[in-house]
Scaffold this motif. Structure first.
Motif, PDB file in Angstrom:
ATOM      1  N   TYR A  48      -8.138   1.338   4.025  1.00 17.52           N
ATOM      2  CA  TYR A  48      -8.498   1.161   5.440  1.00 17.52           C
ATOM      3  C   TYR A  48      -7.723   2.196   6.246  1.00 17.52           C
ATOM      4  O   TYR A  48      -6.528   2.392   6.019  1.00 17.52           O
ATOM      5  CB  TYR A  48      -8.100  -0.232   5.936  1.00 17.52           C
ATOM      6  CG  TYR A  48      -8.782  -1.355   5.202  1.00 17.52           C
ATOM      7  CD1 TYR A  48      -9.989  -1.884   5.662  1.00 17.52           C
ATOM      8  CD2 TYR A  48      -8.218  -1.901   4.061  1.00 17.52           C
ATOM      9  CE1 TYR A  48     -10.623  -2.918   4.980  1.00 17.52           C
ATOM     10  CE2 TYR A  48      -8.840  -2.933   3.379  1.00 17.52           C
ATOM     11  CZ  TYR A  48     -10.038  -3.435   3.848  1.00 17.52           C
ATOM     12  OH  TYR A  48     -10.654  -4.456   3.176  1.00 17.52           O
ATOM     13  N   ASP A  62      -5.912  -5.678   0.156  1.00 20.30           N
ATOM     14  CA  ASP A  62      -6.876  -6.687   0.570  1.00 20.30           C
ATOM     15  C   ASP A  62      -6.206  -7.963   1.073  1.00 20.30           C
ATOM     16  O   ASP A  62      -6.805  -9.031   1.064  1.00 20.30           O
ATOM     17  CB  ASP A  62      -7.823  -7.008  -0.593  1.00 20.30           C
ATOM     18  CG  ASP A  62      -8.701  -5.811  -0.932  1.00 20.30           C
ATOM     19  OD1 ASP A  62      -9.340  -5.271  -0.011  1.00 20.30           O
ATOM     20  OD2 ASP A  62      -8.739  -5.409  -2.109  1.00 20.30           O
ATOM     21  N   ASN A  63      -4.964  -7.835   1.527  1.00 22.86           N
ATOM     22  CA  ASN A  63      -4.241  -8.978   2.073  1.00 22.86           C
ATOM     23  C   ASN A  63      -4.835  -9.297   3.447  1.00 22.86           C
ATOM     24  O   ASN A  63      -4.712  -8.516   4.394  1.00 22.86           O
ATOM     25  CB  ASN A  63      -2.750  -8.650   2.177  1.00 22.86           C
ATOM     26  CG  ASN A  63      -1.926  -9.787   2.726  1.00 22.86           C
ATOM     27  OD1 ASN A  63      -2.262 -10.389   3.732  1.00 22.86           O
ATOM     28  ND2 ASN A  63      -0.809 -10.050   2.060  1.00 22.86           N
ATOM     29  N   GLU A  64      -5.501 -10.430   3.540  1.00 20.98           N
ATOM     30  CA  GLU A  64      -6.206 -10.796   4.775  1.00 20.98           C
ATOM     31  C   GLU A  64      -5.275 -10.905   5.984  1.00 20.98           C
ATOM     32  O   GLU A  64      -5.664 -10.574   7.101  1.00 20.98           O
ATOM     33  CB  GLU A  64      -6.985 -12.098   4.579  1.00 20.98           C
ATOM     34  CG  GLU A  64      -8.139 -11.981   3.604  1.00 20.98           C
ATOM     35  CD  GLU A  64      -9.233 -11.030   4.076  1.00 20.98           C
ATOM     36  OE1 GLU A  64      -9.508 -10.976   5.285  1.00 20.98           O
ATOM     37  OE2 GLU A  64      -9.810 -10.341   3.218  1.00 20.98           O
ATOM     38  N   GLN A  65      -4.056 -11.392   5.782  1.00 21.94           N
ATOM     39  CA  GLN A  65      -3.098 -11.527   6.892  1.00 21.94           C
ATOM     40  C   GLN A  65      -2.690 -10.148   7.419  1.00 21.94           C
ATOM     41  O   GLN A  65      -2.609  -9.940   8.630  1.00 21.94           O
ATOM     42  CB  GLN A  65      -1.872 -12.317   6.455  1.00 21.94           C
ATOM     43  CG  GLN A  65      -2.148 -13.794   6.258  1.00 21.94           C
ATOM     44  CD  GLN A  65      -2.654 -14.447   7.536  1.00 21.94           C
ATOM     45  OE1 GLN A  65      -3.854 -14.655   7.704  1.00 21.94           O
ATOM     46  NE2 GLN A  65      -1.772 -14.760   8.443  1.00 21.94           N
ATOM     47  N   LEU A  67      -4.437  -7.341   7.106  1.00 21.32           N
ATOM     48  CA  LEU A  67      -5.618  -6.756   7.752  1.00 21.32           C
ATOM     49  C   LEU A  67      -5.855  -7.352   9.134  1.00 21.32           C
ATOM     50  O   LEU A  67      -6.160  -6.626  10.088  1.00 21.32           O
ATOM     51  CB  LEU A  67      -6.857  -6.963   6.881  1.00 21.32           C
ATOM     52  CG  LEU A  67      -6.931  -6.079   5.649  1.00 21.32           C
ATOM     53  CD1 LEU A  67      -8.039  -6.549   4.719  1.00 21.32           C
ATOM     54  CD2 LEU A  67      -7.142  -4.630   6.054  1.00 21.32           C
ATOM     55  N   LYS A  68      -5.694  -8.641   9.255  1.00 18.77           N
ATOM     56  CA  LYS A  68      -5.892  -9.302  10.553  1.00 18.77           C
ATOM     57  C   LYS A  68      -4.921  -8.750  11.592  1.00 18.77           C
ATOM     58  O   LYS A  68      -5.315  -8.454  12.727  1.00 18.77           O
ATOM     59  CB  LYS A  68      -5.704 -10.812  10.393  1.00 18.77           C
ATOM     60  CG  LYS A  68      -5.942 -11.592  11.654  1.00 18.77           C
ATOM     61  CD  LYS A  68      -5.782 -13.090  11.407  1.00 18.77           C
ATOM     62  CE  LYS A  68      -5.969 -13.862  12.694  1.00 18.77           C
ATOM     63  NZ  LYS A  68      -5.781 -15.301  12.509  1.00 18.77           N
ATOM     64  N   LYS A  76     -10.619  -2.027  14.986  1.00 13.20           N
ATOM     65  CA  LYS A  76     -11.329  -1.922  13.710  1.00 13.20           C
ATOM     66  C   LYS A  76     -11.028  -0.584  13.040  1.00 13.20           C
ATOM     67  O   LYS A  76     -10.815   0.421  13.719  1.00 13.20           O
ATOM     68  CB  LYS A  76     -12.828  -2.052  13.935  1.00 13.20           C
ATOM     69  CG  LYS A  76     -13.234  -3.440  14.385  1.00 13.20           C
ATOM     70  CD  LYS A  76     -14.740  -3.537  14.532  1.00 13.20           C
ATOM     71  CE  LYS A  76     -15.111  -4.945  14.986  1.00 13.20           C
ATOM     72  NZ  LYS A  76     -16.555  -5.106  15.150  1.00 13.20           N
ATOM     73  N   PRO A  83     -12.803  -4.912   7.267  1.00 13.34           N
ATOM     74  CA  PRO A  83     -12.160  -6.220   7.026  1.00 13.34           C
ATOM     75  C   PRO A  83     -13.178  -7.337   6.998  1.00 13.34           C
ATOM     76  O   PRO A  83     -14.177  -7.301   7.712  1.00 13.34           O
ATOM     77  CB  PRO A  83     -11.210  -6.386   8.205  1.00 13.34           C
ATOM     78  CG  PRO A  83     -10.993  -5.018   8.728  1.00 13.34           C
ATOM     79  CD  PRO A  83     -12.269  -4.270   8.444  1.00 13.34           C
ATOM     80  N   HIS A  84     -12.928  -8.334   6.169  1.00 11.92           N
ATOM     81  CA  HIS A  84     -13.828  -9.479   6.017  1.00 11.92           C
ATOM     82  C   HIS A  84     -13.688 -10.425   7.163  1.00 11.92           C
ATOM     83  O   HIS A  84     -12.700 -10.645   7.722  1.00 11.92           O
ATOM     84  CB  HIS A  84     -13.552 -10.202   4.700  1.00 11.92           C
ATOM     85  CG  HIS A  84     -13.486  -9.269   3.538  1.00 11.92           C
ATOM     86  ND1 HIS A  84     -14.604  -8.640   3.037  1.00 11.92           N
ATOM     87  CD2 HIS A  84     -12.454  -8.827   2.798  1.00 11.92           C
ATOM     88  CE1 HIS A  84     -14.241  -7.876   2.027  1.00 11.92           C
ATOM     89  NE2 HIS A  84     -12.941  -7.967   1.863  1.00 11.92           N
TER      90      HIS A  84
END
Length: 84
Positions: A48, A62-65, A67-68, A76, A83-84
């Motif tokens: 990213y 790919d750690n969602e936290q 990325l958030k 973005k 990001p998902h």
């Protein structure tokens, strides 16, 4: 030279530039899929690329936290994954 930050055991690279114009010029060299220059990079995780002000931030993970938080701070991604 990028600065590497370790967050939750994963690395984030921060590239700082002298001006927004210099940052935008460098960002224009990163294609949408995240490969750099003539190289095709085989990432172990989704890359990213984010940009804001005078910086480009690269995160391959790919750690969602993480990325958030990056999206909350930088917006973005301009290249690489979405990001998902």
């Amino acid at each position: 030279m990028p600065k590497a930050l370790k967050v939750d055991g994963e690395y984030i690279e921060v590239f700082e530039y002298e001006s927004k114009e210099e940052m935008e010029q460098e960002a224009s060299n990163v294609p949408g899929n995240g490969d750099v220059g003539l190289a095709t990079i085989d990432y172990s995780a989704t890359p990213y690329y984010f940009k804001k002000g005078y910086v480009i931030v690269h995160y391959a993970g790919d750690n969602e936290q993480i990325l958030k938080q990056l999206v909350n701070i930088l917006g973005k991604p301009f290249a690489g994954g979405a990001p998902h």
